[in-house]
Design an enzyme around this catalytic site. Structure first.
Site, PDB file in Angstrom:
ATOM      1  N   ARG A  34     -14.830  13.263  12.426  1.00  0.00           N
ATOM      2  CA  ARG A  34     -15.633  12.085  12.121  1.00  0.00           C
ATOM      3  C   ARG A  34     -16.347  11.470  13.301  1.00  0.00           C
ATOM      4  NH1 ARG A  34     -11.297   9.445   7.977  1.00  0.00           N
ATOM      5  NH2 ARG A  34     -11.787  10.977   6.393  1.00  0.00           N
ATOM      6  N   GLU A  58      -1.027   2.194   8.342  1.00  0.00           N
ATOM      7  CA  GLU A  58      -2.160   1.955   9.243  1.00  0.00           C
ATOM      8  C   GLU A  58      -1.866   0.818  10.224  1.00  0.00           C
ATOM      9  OE1 GLU A  58      -5.943   1.849   7.202  1.00  0.00           O
ATOM     10  OE2 GLU A  58      -6.997   1.169   8.997  1.00  0.00           O
ATOM     11  N   LEU A  78      -3.284   8.951   4.431  1.00  0.00           N
ATOM     12  CA  LEU A  78      -2.438   8.916   3.244  1.00  0.00           C
ATOM     13  C   LEU A  78      -1.133   9.640   3.558  1.00  0.00           C
ATOM     14  CD1 LEU A  78      -5.087   9.643   0.451  1.00  0.00           C
ATOM     15  CD2 LEU A  78      -4.355   7.445   1.400  1.00  0.00           C
ATOM     16  N   ALA A  80       2.143   2.830   2.397  1.00  0.00           N
ATOM     17  CA  ALA A  80       3.268   2.726   3.320  1.00  0.00           C
ATOM     18  C   ALA A  80       4.302   1.728   2.795  1.00  0.00           C
ATOM     19  CB  ALA A  80       2.765   2.323   4.704  1.00  0.00           C
ATOM     20  N   GLY A  81       3.868   0.520   2.492  1.00  0.00           N
ATOM     21  CA  GLY A  81       4.810  -0.512   2.086  1.00  0.00           C
ATOM     22  C   GLY A  81       5.378  -0.275   0.692  1.00  0.00           C
ATOM     23  N   GLY A  94       0.845  -1.189   0.000  1.00  0.00           N
ATOM     24  CA  GLY A  94       0.000   0.000   0.000  1.00  0.00           C
ATOM     25  C   GLY A  94       0.880   1.238   0.000  1.00  0.00           C
ATOM     26  N   ARG A  97      -8.539   9.784  13.941  1.00  0.00           N
ATOM     27  CA  ARG A  97      -7.722  10.309  12.843  1.00  0.00           C
ATOM     28  C   ARG A  97      -8.498  11.367  12.075  1.00  0.00           C
ATOM     29  NH1 ARG A  97      -7.628   9.470   7.526  1.00  0.00           N
ATOM     30  NH2 ARG A  97      -8.826   7.544   7.469  1.00  0.00           N
ATOM     31  N   HIS A 148     -16.711   5.978  10.267  1.00  0.00           N
ATOM     32  CA  HIS A 148     -16.803   7.095   9.322  1.00  0.00           C
ATOM     33  C   HIS A 148     -18.263   7.487   9.153  1.00  0.00           C
ATOM     34  CE1 HIS A 148     -16.335   9.496   5.748  1.00  0.00           C
ATOM     35  NE2 HIS A 148     -15.037   9.352   5.800  1.00  0.00           N
ATOM     36  N   HIS A 180     -14.209   2.186   9.487  1.00  0.00           N
ATOM     37  CA  HIS A 180     -13.461   2.705   8.365  1.00  0.00           C
ATOM     38  C   HIS A 180     -11.949   2.608   8.540  1.00  0.00           C
ATOM     39  CE1 HIS A 180     -12.326   5.338   5.168  1.00  0.00           C
ATOM     40  NE2 HIS A 180     -11.846   6.235   5.977  1.00  0.00           N
TER      41      HIS A 180
HETATM   42  C1  LIG Z   1     -12.634   3.612   1.376  1.00  0.00           C
HETATM   43  C2  LIG Z   1     -11.521   4.314   2.057  1.00  0.00           C
HETATM   44  C3  LIG Z   1     -11.263   5.652   1.798  1.00  0.00           C
HETATM   45  C4  LIG Z   1     -10.215   6.318   2.416  1.00  0.00           C
HETATM   46  N1  LIG Z   1     -10.002   7.641   2.118  1.00  0.00           N
HETATM   47  C5  LIG Z   1      -8.934   8.267   2.681  1.00  0.00           C
HETATM   48  C6  LIG Z   1      -8.615   9.619   2.336  1.00  0.00           C
HETATM   49  O1  LIG Z   1      -9.282  10.244   1.513  1.00  0.00           O
HETATM   50  N2  LIG Z   1      -7.551  10.198   2.924  1.00  0.00           N
HETATM   51  C7  LIG Z   1      -6.778   9.532   3.813  1.00  0.00           C
HETATM   52  O2  LIG Z   1      -5.804  10.097   4.284  1.00  0.00           O
HETATM   53  N3  LIG Z   1      -7.050   8.258   4.149  1.00  0.00           N
HETATM   54  C8  LIG Z   1      -8.101   7.604   3.613  1.00  0.00           C
HETATM   55  N4  LIG Z   1      -8.361   6.303   3.955  1.00  0.00           N
HETATM   56  C9  LIG Z   1      -7.447   5.600   4.832  1.00  0.00           C
HETATM   57  C10 LIG Z   1      -6.211   5.161   4.065  1.00  0.00           C
HETATM   58  O3  LIG Z   1      -6.567   4.842   2.742  1.00  0.00           O
HETATM   59  C11 LIG Z   1      -5.540   3.946   4.653  1.00  0.00           C
HETATM   60  O4  LIG Z   1      -5.374   4.105   6.019  1.00  0.00           O
HETATM   61  C12 LIG Z   1      -4.162   3.767   4.048  1.00  0.00           C
HETATM   62  O5  LIG Z   1      -4.230   3.801   2.653  1.00  0.00           O
HETATM   63  C13 LIG Z   1      -3.535   2.472   4.498  1.00  0.00           C
HETATM   64  O6  LIG Z   1      -2.333   2.273   3.786  1.00  0.00           O
HETATM   65  P1  LIG Z   1      -1.364   1.123   4.190  1.00  0.00           P
HETATM   66  O7  LIG Z   1      -0.228   1.201   3.236  1.00  0.00           O
HETATM   67  O8  LIG Z   1      -1.044   1.187   5.628  1.00  0.00           O
HETATM   68  O9  LIG Z   1      -2.200  -0.241   3.972  1.00  0.00           O
HETATM   69  P2  LIG Z   1      -2.967  -0.858   2.709  1.00  0.00           P
HETATM   70  O10 LIG Z   1      -3.035   0.075   1.578  1.00  0.00           O
HETATM   71  O11 LIG Z   1      -4.211  -1.450   3.223  1.00  0.00           O
HETATM   72  O12 LIG Z   1      -2.015  -2.018   2.238  1.00  0.00           O
HETATM   73  C14 LIG Z   1      -1.888  -3.218   2.926  1.00  0.00           C
HETATM   74  C15 LIG Z   1      -0.950  -4.103   2.155  1.00  0.00           C
HETATM   75  O13 LIG Z   1      -0.592  -5.206   2.963  1.00  0.00           O
HETATM   76  C16 LIG Z   1      -0.748  -6.404   2.248  1.00  0.00           C
HETATM   77  N5  LIG Z   1      -1.049  -7.437   3.233  1.00  0.00           N
HETATM   78  C17 LIG Z   1      -1.926  -7.385   4.266  1.00  0.00           C
HETATM   79  N6  LIG Z   1      -1.858  -8.504   4.993  1.00  0.00           N
HETATM   80  C18 LIG Z   1      -0.926  -9.285   4.411  1.00  0.00           C
HETATM   81  C19 LIG Z   1      -0.400 -10.566   4.713  1.00  0.00           C
HETATM   82  N7  LIG Z   1      -0.801 -11.257   5.781  1.00  0.00           N
HETATM   83  N8  LIG Z   1       0.552 -11.058   3.883  1.00  0.00           N
HETATM   84  C20 LIG Z   1       0.994 -10.365   2.801  1.00  0.00           C
HETATM   85  N9  LIG Z   1       0.540  -9.139   2.501  1.00  0.00           N
HETATM   86  C21 LIG Z   1      -0.400  -8.612   3.296  1.00  0.00           C
HETATM   87  C22 LIG Z   1      -1.830  -6.137   1.252  1.00  0.00           C
HETATM   88  O14 LIG Z   1      -1.695  -7.026   0.182  1.00  0.00           O
HETATM   89  C23 LIG Z   1      -1.529  -4.701   0.879  1.00  0.00           C
HETATM   90  O15 LIG Z   1      -0.531  -4.680  -0.124  1.00  0.00           O
HETATM   91  C24 LIG Z   1      -9.410   5.632   3.338  1.00  0.00           C
HETATM   92  C25 LIG Z   1      -9.654   4.295   3.607  1.00  0.00           C
HETATM   93  C26 LIG Z   1     -10.701   3.635   2.993  1.00  0.00           C
HETATM   94  C27 LIG Z   1     -10.954   2.200   3.343  1.00  0.00           C
END
Ligand SMILES: Cc1cc2nc3c(=O)[nH]c(=O)nc-3n(C[C@H](O)[C@H](O)[C@H](O)COP(=O)(O)OP(=O)(O)OC[C@H]3O[C@@H](n4cnc5c(N)ncnc54)[C@H](O)[C@@H]3O)c2cc1C
Ligand code: FES
EC number: 1.3.5.1
Lengths: 644, 249
Positions: free
Chosen positions: A338, A433, A449, A52-53, A50, A443, A274, A409
């Protein structure tokens, strides 16, 4: 037996001393560096692609480290960050409306209801500025004005316009930027990509995180992989509620397995509900869809003044409508944070003034915005959101007000990390996250993001150097007893799922678990309800291990088996969430304890007793152990949050 | 409503597949197409059969993970709609629905309705990026971008990489996907330095992965859930020609 015991407080968060503005510079200066020639020899596993990663793996690859990146989807581009709609905050002050790093820092600490660590949040605000520069350089097509400069919008919990956006698809555009940078490193040979692989355990050798156990989701093969450090970027755990705005595959497995291996889990009960999601339409519902909060910039939230008013929205005259957010919170109006907007919606529905099926909805009305700005302007801003709404509900928001209802959310809780984003297991870093770091008990919109990219592009790549520069990294192989043990435990668990051969599907258990969590650990929590939830969860978990039916075999693509593992971990997490919620008898942010409210129904914090992070240690057969990290506020004055 | 489904079942990449008939009853018009399949899978599981494997994740039309040929059309009958966003209110009681995987040389079947689309990632690896290592960026306002260019770049960038374009194309071509990325990056000032090399390398990767050529059928645009304009392929071709000339010179 007690539900938990208390252990030693957390003594050191590694945050540097000195004025807050200089702490990040200080840390970067003090961190040891790894000579570029030696970086090739250091290997880092990054679980998750995502924001972060993906950004972390790309940046570490650019720095010359050997990176192994994992995700469960068929491509790194599909991580759930892709779904973020509204935008990303940054203290650029391009509007000249009084924004600054300090104001973003202040808003975030206040928005989090004073349950986050000042040093981390300040760093986040500082780094936010660089994120936008980075993304623009990569070609992220943010919205622009006619002069060619970047446009901004405002978001809940802020009185300045600091949110950068790409129509309603900001997460998609930011993620594609990170994904493209990642693929560039794959081509360069610094990143090895393993899509359709799921991490099922962490391998800890001599107290350090040195590898993971993964299952190839296509062949079913279970293997071990090793590195000098492991980064978890596996996202949030909102799916413990079954219905949430998360993707179907979002899970807690990666972080929960690390928790069982010794990483503390912080503030698990801090979840965000949310306010603007599409209400549930029936029992078949498999997920909930968010309607971006940016809609509250122009949409007005209301319900009929009269209970159970049967008239359609357009037949209810203006003076019989209650624009309750504008009424109760005149200075923030529809833009209150929120948690406040969600609870207000719940309250009006509890009063019997909700609209739509089952009275579980409130109106979000664009009639005024369309009259004021014109149909085209509204279309340009929210077109794709309106379409999405219409596709799901069959109703056109240009003609009838949207119906919205709160939904789970985001999860502020996550693995505990220090200032370096390192967990309590040396060599295990947690970003995005998946960690608990910056948002306290609530948050602000557009800040996840920002945090994901801050962690991945700028913070982790600096702090991990310090770890990689100092360690002794004797190579570990798959014959190492710790690796053999972790791997056979994973195999045994899989065999167990397949052999139960019960009479209930995984989904039926997940749905029931989600219902318990929503009812008792959702928008309002009470002592009595939480105790009941813990009983129910334990009973259901026992039944799960007796009656679940997982068809097929472990030797090929088996989606039911994948789900079974995730749900089994959700059961354990759910219990810890309830224990955490029970022990925190104050209300703060998204955690609203019925017993702790002001006379007018607002959340009542108890700073005297709860100004700490609750970091939980896995107890095995014993109850979990609570470790407290005391929070001190030197720069932001503790006040009762008020948006009135 | 009650429906008959004919679904492609194929145990593994090397095995032969076939269409298998199932009945589903009491389908609510408010269900999404995938929720209808969830319901079928619950029933199959309890009856001791293997559930149907299909890809999906976000279920809100943005991750690009879901697929499915529904009655011969990629993502089903509704325009600009992914399978996960398709709702059963668009079907009638008594309908028979055929459900098959994407079929294309570059997308081999993994199991049932699941295919391997990693060839798309390889096209991006070949040049679908702007080289801007972390930390090297100037201030975001250093280079203004005309709104029209930014908007057009955004429109192309909304591609979700689902592969419907390939599945719908009689040649199994990935040109719309490739063109979307070439257009997005090629319209921005940041994307200029690598523009020629990008298009050449991406097209090579596209051809190497087993995608077919474009013969202007236009089906790709018709089924695209994000409505990526067909004109982007024209743009790709122009860029390709220009780049071929300038590089060979
Ligand atoms: C519908 C929606 C709308 C949003 N809108 C906003 C916004 O407008 N602004 C904002 O700031 N935030 C928003 N957020 C929050 C934000 O999108 C997320 O908190 C953020 O993108 C999370 O990013 P991340 O990289 O931590 O995780 P993610 O993007 O969830 O990525 C997780 C990754 O981990 C991998 N993974 C998970 N478990 C495993 C496992 N066991 N083995 C291997 N791989 C694994 C997945 O494959 C994926 O690649 C929103 C969230 C949602 C759900
Ligand atoms: S499941 Fe994500 S687009 Fe359909």
């Amino acid at each position: 037996m007690n539900l938990y015991t208390e252990g030693d407080p957390i003594a050191d968060t590694k945050a540097p001393e000195g004025p807050i503005e200089t702490r990040w510079d200080t840390r970067r200066f003090e961190a040891k560096l790894v000579n570029p020639a030696n970086r090739r020899k250091r290997t880092v596993i990054v679980v998750g692609t995502g924001l972060a990663g993906g950004s972390a793996a790309a940046t570490l690859g650019e720095a010359g480290y050997h990176v192994k990146s994992y995700c469960y989807q068929d491509s790194p581009r599909r991580a759930h960050s892709i779904a973020a709609q509204g935008g990303i905050n940054a203290a650029k002050n391009y509007r000249n409306d009084g924004d600054s790093v300090h104001r973003l820092f202040y808003d975030t600490v206040k928005g989090g209801d004073f349950r986050s660590r000042e040093s981390n949040v300040h760093r986040l605000a500082q780094v936010s500025v660089e994120i936008i520069d980075q993304c623009v350089a990569q070609g992220v097509p943010f919205a622009r004005e006619y002069g060619g400069l970047l446009d901004n919008r405002s978001f809940g919990g802020a009185q300045v316009s600091r949110t950068f956006y790409a129509r309603g698809q900001t997460g998609q555009q930011l993620l594609l930027g990170a994904y493209q940078a990642l693929e560039r490193q794959v081509a360069a040979g610094t990143v090895e990509m393993h899509a359709r692989h799921e991490m099922l355990d962490l391998i800890v050798v001599d107290g350090k995180a040195r590898g993971i156990v993964v299952r190839d989701l296509v062949t079913g093969e279970i293997t071990t992989d090793f590195a000098d450090a492991v980064v978890l970027a596996s996202g949030g755990y909102g799916n413990v509620f079954f219905l949430s705005t998360n993707a179907k595959g979002c899970n807690v497995t990666a972080t929960w397995r690390a928790h069982r291996k010794g990483a503390l889990f912080a503030n698990p009960c801090f979840t965000q509900i949310h306010p603007t999601c599409i209400p549930q339409s029936g029992e078949h519902q498999s997920k909930l869809t968010l309607m971006s909060e940016s809609l509250r910039n122009d949409g007005r939230v209301w319900v009929p003044k009269e209970k159970g008013d049967p008239r359609p929205a357009n037949e209810i005259p203006e003076d019989e409508r209650d624009y309750y957010l504008e009424r109760i919170y005149p200075s923030f109006g529809n833009l209150v944070p929120r948690d406040i907007a969600s609870r207000a919606a719940k309250n009006v529905c509890d009063e019997g003034r909700g609209v739509g099926p089952g009275g579980l909805g409130v109106y979000l009305d664009f009639a005024d915005a369309i009259a004021r700005l014109g149909q085209d302007a509204v279309e340009a801003k929210y077109g794709n959101l309106f379409e999405m709404y219409e596709r799901i509900t069959g109703e056109d928001p240009n003609k009838v007000p949207m119906r919205i209802y709160p939904a789970v959310h985001y999860t502020m809780g996550g693995l505990w990390v220090d200032y370096d984003l390192q967990s309590t297991i040396p060599g295990l870093f947690v970003v995005g996250e998946a960690n608990f770091s910056d948002h306290g008990a609530n948050r602000l919109g557009a800040s996840a993001l920002m945090q994901g990219l801050a962690d991945g592009y700028f913070v982790l790549p600096n702090t991990i150097n310090d770890y990689l520069a100092t360690g002794d990294f004797t190579p570990v192989t798959e014959e190492h007893p710790a690796a053999v043990e972790a791997r056979s435990a994973v195999e045994e668990r899989i065999n167990r799922f397949l052999s139960i051969d019960g009479d209930r599907t995984v989904d039926s258990f997940h749905r029931e678990l989600g219902r318990i969590m929503w009812d008792y650990c959702g928008m309002e929590r009470t002592d009595e309800g939480l105790r009941k939830a813990i009983e129910l969860i334990r009973g259901l978990r026992e039944e799960f291990w007796r009656r679940v039916k997982v068809p097929g075999s472990g030797d090929d693509l088996n989606q039911a088996l994948e789900k079974a593992g995730r749900v089994a971990d959700f059961f354990e997490l759910a219990e810890l969430m309830c224990i955490d919620a029970l022990h925190r008898t104050e209300s703060c942010g998204g955690h609203f304890r019925g017993e702790s409210q002001t006379p007018d129904g607002e959340a009542l914090r108890d700073d005297e007793n709860f100004s700490y992070v609750a970091a939980w240690e896995w107890g095995g057969d014993q109850p979990p152990v609570l470790h407290k990290e005391d929070l001190t506020f030197e720069y932001v004055h503790l006040v009762q949050r008020s948006y009135k | 409503m009650n429906l008959t489904l004919r679904i492609w079942r194929q145990h593994g990449p090397e095995e032969k597949g076939r269409m298998v008939k199932y009945r589903v009853e009491d389908v609510s018009p408010d269900m999404s197409f995938l929720e209808m399949l969830d319901m079928l899978n619950e029933e199959l599981t309890l009856a001791g059969d293997e559930p149907v494997a299909f890809d999906h994740d976000c279920r809100e039309g943005i991750c690009g993970m879901c697929s499915l040929m529904i009655n011969g059309s990629a993502h089903g009958p509704e325009r600009a709609t992914t399978t996960c966003q398709l709702h059963m209110r668009h079907f009638n009681d008594g309908d028979t629905i055929d459900i098959e995987p994407w079929r294309a040389r570059a997308f081999p079947v993994v199991k049932d309705l699941v295919v391997d689309r990693s060839s798309f990632d390889r096209i991006i690896q070949a040049g679908g990026y702007i080289s801007a290592p972390t930390g090297s960026a100037p201030d975001a306002h250093a280079t203004p971008v005309p709104k029209a260019d930014a908007d057009a770049a955004f429109e192309a960038a909304t591609c979700i990489g689902c592969g419907a374009c390939v599945a719908a194309c009689p040649n199994g071509s990935g040109m719309l996907f490739t063109a979307a990325k070439v257009t997005h990056l090629g319209l921005l000032p940041q994307g200029q330095p690598e523009r020629d090399e990008r298009v050449l390398n991406m097209i090579h990767a596209h051809d190497d992965a087993g995608f077919g050529g474009c013969t202007n059928t236009g089906e790709c645009h018709e089924v695209c859930p994000k409505g990526i304009p067909l004109a982007s392929i024209g743009r790709l071709n122009r860029d390709f020609l220009k780049a071929s000339r300038s590089i060979s010179r």
